[in-house]
Design an enzyme around this catalytic site. Sequence first.
Site, PDB file in Angstrom:
ATOM      1  N   ARG A  16       0.889  -1.219  -0.630  1.00 41.32           N
ATOM      2  CA  ARG A  16      -0.087   0.392   0.005  1.00 41.32           C
ATOM      3  C   ARG A  16       0.464   0.898  -0.098  1.00 41.32           C
ATOM      4  O   ARG A  16       2.233   1.288   0.396  1.00 41.32           O
ATOM      5  CB  ARG A  16      -0.919  -0.262   0.913  1.00 41.32           C
ATOM      6  CG  ARG A  16       0.304  -0.545   2.110  1.00 41.32           C
ATOM      7  CD  ARG A  16      -0.451  -0.058   3.208  1.00 41.32           C
ATOM      8  NE  ARG A  16      -0.374   1.731   3.648  1.00 41.32           N
ATOM      9  CZ  ARG A  16       0.659   2.231   3.861  1.00 41.32           C
ATOM     10  NH1 ARG A  16       0.975   1.360   4.102  1.00 41.32           N
ATOM     11  NH2 ARG A  16       0.233   3.882   3.968  1.00 41.32           N
ATOM     12  N   GLY A  17       0.053   2.569   0.558  1.00 38.32           N
ATOM     13  CA  GLY A  17       0.911   3.870   0.021  1.00 38.32           C
ATOM     14  C   GLY A  17       0.940   4.022  -1.858  1.00 38.32           C
ATOM     15  O   GLY A  17       1.681   3.071  -2.044  1.00 38.32           O
ATOM     16  N   ARG A  75      -6.482   0.021  -7.448  1.00 39.50           N
ATOM     17  CA  ARG A  75      -7.226   1.060  -6.223  1.00 39.50           C
ATOM     18  C   ARG A  75      -7.156   2.631  -7.273  1.00 39.50           C
ATOM     19  O   ARG A  75      -6.477   2.872  -8.321  1.00 39.50           O
ATOM     20  CB  ARG A  75      -5.848   1.042  -6.046  1.00 39.50           C
ATOM     21  CG  ARG A  75      -6.236   0.048  -3.980  1.00 39.50           C
ATOM     22  CD  ARG A  75      -4.915   0.603  -3.367  1.00 39.50           C
ATOM     23  NE  ARG A  75      -5.945   1.551  -1.996  1.00 39.50           N
ATOM     24  CZ  ARG A  75      -5.565   1.665  -0.772  1.00 39.50           C
ATOM     25  NH1 ARG A  75      -4.359   1.759  -0.663  1.00 39.50           N
ATOM     26  NH2 ARG A  75      -6.102   2.296  -0.370  1.00 39.50           N
ATOM     27  N   ASP A  90      -1.576  11.154  -1.773  1.00 36.56           N
ATOM     28  CA  ASP A  90      -1.945  10.274  -2.886  1.00 36.56           C
ATOM     29  C   ASP A  90      -3.086  10.523  -4.217  1.00 36.56           C
ATOM     30  O   ASP A  90      -2.252   9.799  -4.938  1.00 36.56           O
ATOM     31  CB  ASP A  90      -3.608   9.106  -2.581  1.00 36.56           C
ATOM     32  CG  ASP A  90      -3.215   8.264  -1.631  1.00 36.56           C
ATOM     33  OD1 ASP A  90      -2.606   8.954  -0.416  1.00 36.56           O
ATOM     34  OD2 ASP A  90      -2.450   6.803  -1.917  1.00 36.56           O
ATOM     35  N   ASN A 139      -5.590  12.668   0.268  1.00 37.81           N
ATOM     36  CA  ASN A 139      -5.540  11.440   1.531  1.00 37.81           C
ATOM     37  C   ASN A 139      -5.626  10.334   2.143  1.00 37.81           C
ATOM     38  O   ASN A 139      -6.901  11.070   2.189  1.00 37.81           O
ATOM     39  CB  ASN A 139      -3.791  13.048   1.911  1.00 37.81           C
ATOM     40  CG  ASN A 139      -2.578  11.411   2.518  1.00 37.81           C
ATOM     41  OD1 ASN A 139      -2.288  10.889   2.346  1.00 37.81           O
ATOM     42  ND2 ASN A 139      -2.656  11.850   3.921  1.00 37.81           N
ATOM     43  N   LYS A 140      -5.007   9.693   2.862  1.00 35.15           N
ATOM     44  CA  LYS A 140      -6.111   8.580   3.717  1.00 35.15           C
ATOM     45  C   LYS A 140      -6.663   9.404   4.976  1.00 35.15           C
ATOM     46  O   LYS A 140      -7.042  10.656   4.691  1.00 35.15           O
ATOM     47  CB  LYS A 140      -4.752   8.725   5.053  1.00 35.15           C
ATOM     48  CG  LYS A 140      -5.200   7.590   5.809  1.00 35.15           C
ATOM     49  CD  LYS A 140      -6.175   6.783   5.398  1.00 35.15           C
ATOM     50  CE  LYS A 140      -5.548   5.401   4.201  1.00 35.15           C
ATOM     51  NZ  LYS A 140      -6.262   4.956   3.660  1.00 35.15           N
TER      52      LYS A 140
HETATM   53  O1  MRU Z   1      -5.016   3.508   1.956  1.00 35.00           O
HETATM   54  P1  MRU Z   1      -3.274   3.356   2.125  1.00 35.00           P
HETATM   55  O2  MRU Z   1      -2.549   2.946   3.223  1.00 35.00           O
HETATM   56  O3  MRU Z   1      -2.520   2.850   0.886  1.00 35.00           O
HETATM   57  O4  MRU Z   1      -3.062   4.771   1.971  1.00 35.00           O
HETATM   58  C1  MRU Z   1      -2.264   5.868   1.878  1.00 35.00           C
HETATM   59  C2  MRU Z   1      -1.764   7.209   2.595  1.00 35.00           C
HETATM   60  O5  MRU Z   1      -2.738   7.912   2.492  1.00 35.00           O
HETATM   61  C3  MRU Z   1      -0.270   7.775   2.532  1.00 35.00           C
HETATM   62  O6  MRU Z   1      -0.692   8.852   3.125  1.00 35.00           O
HETATM   63  C4  MRU Z   1      -0.377   8.316   0.990  1.00 35.00           C
HETATM   64  O7  MRU Z   1      -0.036   7.414  -0.129  1.00 35.00           O
HETATM   65  C5  MRU Z   1       0.859   9.195   0.983  1.00 35.00           C
HETATM   66  S1  MRU Z   1       2.187   7.761   0.930  1.00 35.00           S
HETATM   67  C6  MRU Z   1       3.773   8.127   0.585  1.00 35.00           C
END
Ligand code: MRU
Length: 335
Positions: free
Chosen positions: A46-47, A83, A222, A232-233
């Site tokens: 993820r990320g 995703r 993201d 972002n998250k």
């Molecule tokens: O759902 P995830 O865990 O993939 O979400 C990740 C995030 O929201 C991070 O903050 C984002 O990808 C930036 S990471 C360098």
Amino acid sequence: VSSIAIRFENGKLELLDQQQLPHQEIWVDATHPDNMESCIKQLKVRGAPLIGVAAALCLGEWARSGVSEDEFKVAAQKLRKSRPTAVNLMLAIDRLTAMEFDAEKVFLEAQKIYEEDQQLCDRIAENGSKLIEDGDNIITHCNTGGLATAGVGTALGVIRKAWEQGKRIHVCVDETRPLLQGGRLTTWELEKLGIPYTLICDNMAASLMAAGKINKAIVGSDRIALNGDFANKIGTYGLAVHCYYHRIPFFVAAPVTTIDGECESGQQIPIEERNDFEVRGVKTFAGDVEWAPSESEVYNPAFDVTPSELVSQWILDTGNYSLVDIRENALKELV
Ligand code: MRU
């Protein structure tokens, strides 16, 4: 640096299963695109930057395994849809599918995407560390380190760099409901790095700010729209609002591969919705906890959009940008 989340040797691609962290460090095989797709969907990997790199490496190896161009393209499209919010994934895959289909060339390009991400992280860390001062107490959300990128990370890379420069800092880690990327992953990384931190529930941030215990916030992204709005998250927007009220600088750190040149504003960013059980919990024979009635109606967006006016600085690999820079189209020039 080599990645802490991906292992790639002799044509075998393995991922550190992020669902099992922090208590178990288990590597899973994701060489086949079908495996990679399910690992991405289940957040074993993820990320935003890391899913782009992982998908690219997988396709590079898939091309080299002797598949036809059609088989390659089918796999690429499947991974591209795994995703919807992180634009890094689409960008990395489009880079490979836009090339002439030559297995060796595709493979080398995928390696390049991997190495480039590490370099982008280093530059973000260098730029962002200039904004961090000795004694800072920094809040962060989700996980943005080596488990979210191929390198040192984005927001967490900045924190790491500042720490390595000898700045005495402390990190406040939002646990990040519902999937706890802060509580499970950022804590795991900070433990390994020896950087002092305190884990808090997301709903504690405002009162810590009111008490003067936080003086900076830094998060990843993201997808960044051309006007500076960014996804972002889920919970990032709320954190930005709290910072704004308490006059705490709020930074977003990301590589150019997170900017979407097709997206004028945050309203155009597609937001992933995930399963009910992530919010409600699950009851299984193994005794996992379901903390809400099984029939509860649930809404589970995985990301939110923070409007540009709440951002103090955009920390990119190309430099740090203010709202004035963004309004003068600084992002447009980068894509
Ligand atoms: O759902 P995830 O865990 O993939 O979400 C990740 C995030 O929201 C991070 O903050 C984002 O990808 C930036 S990471 C360098």
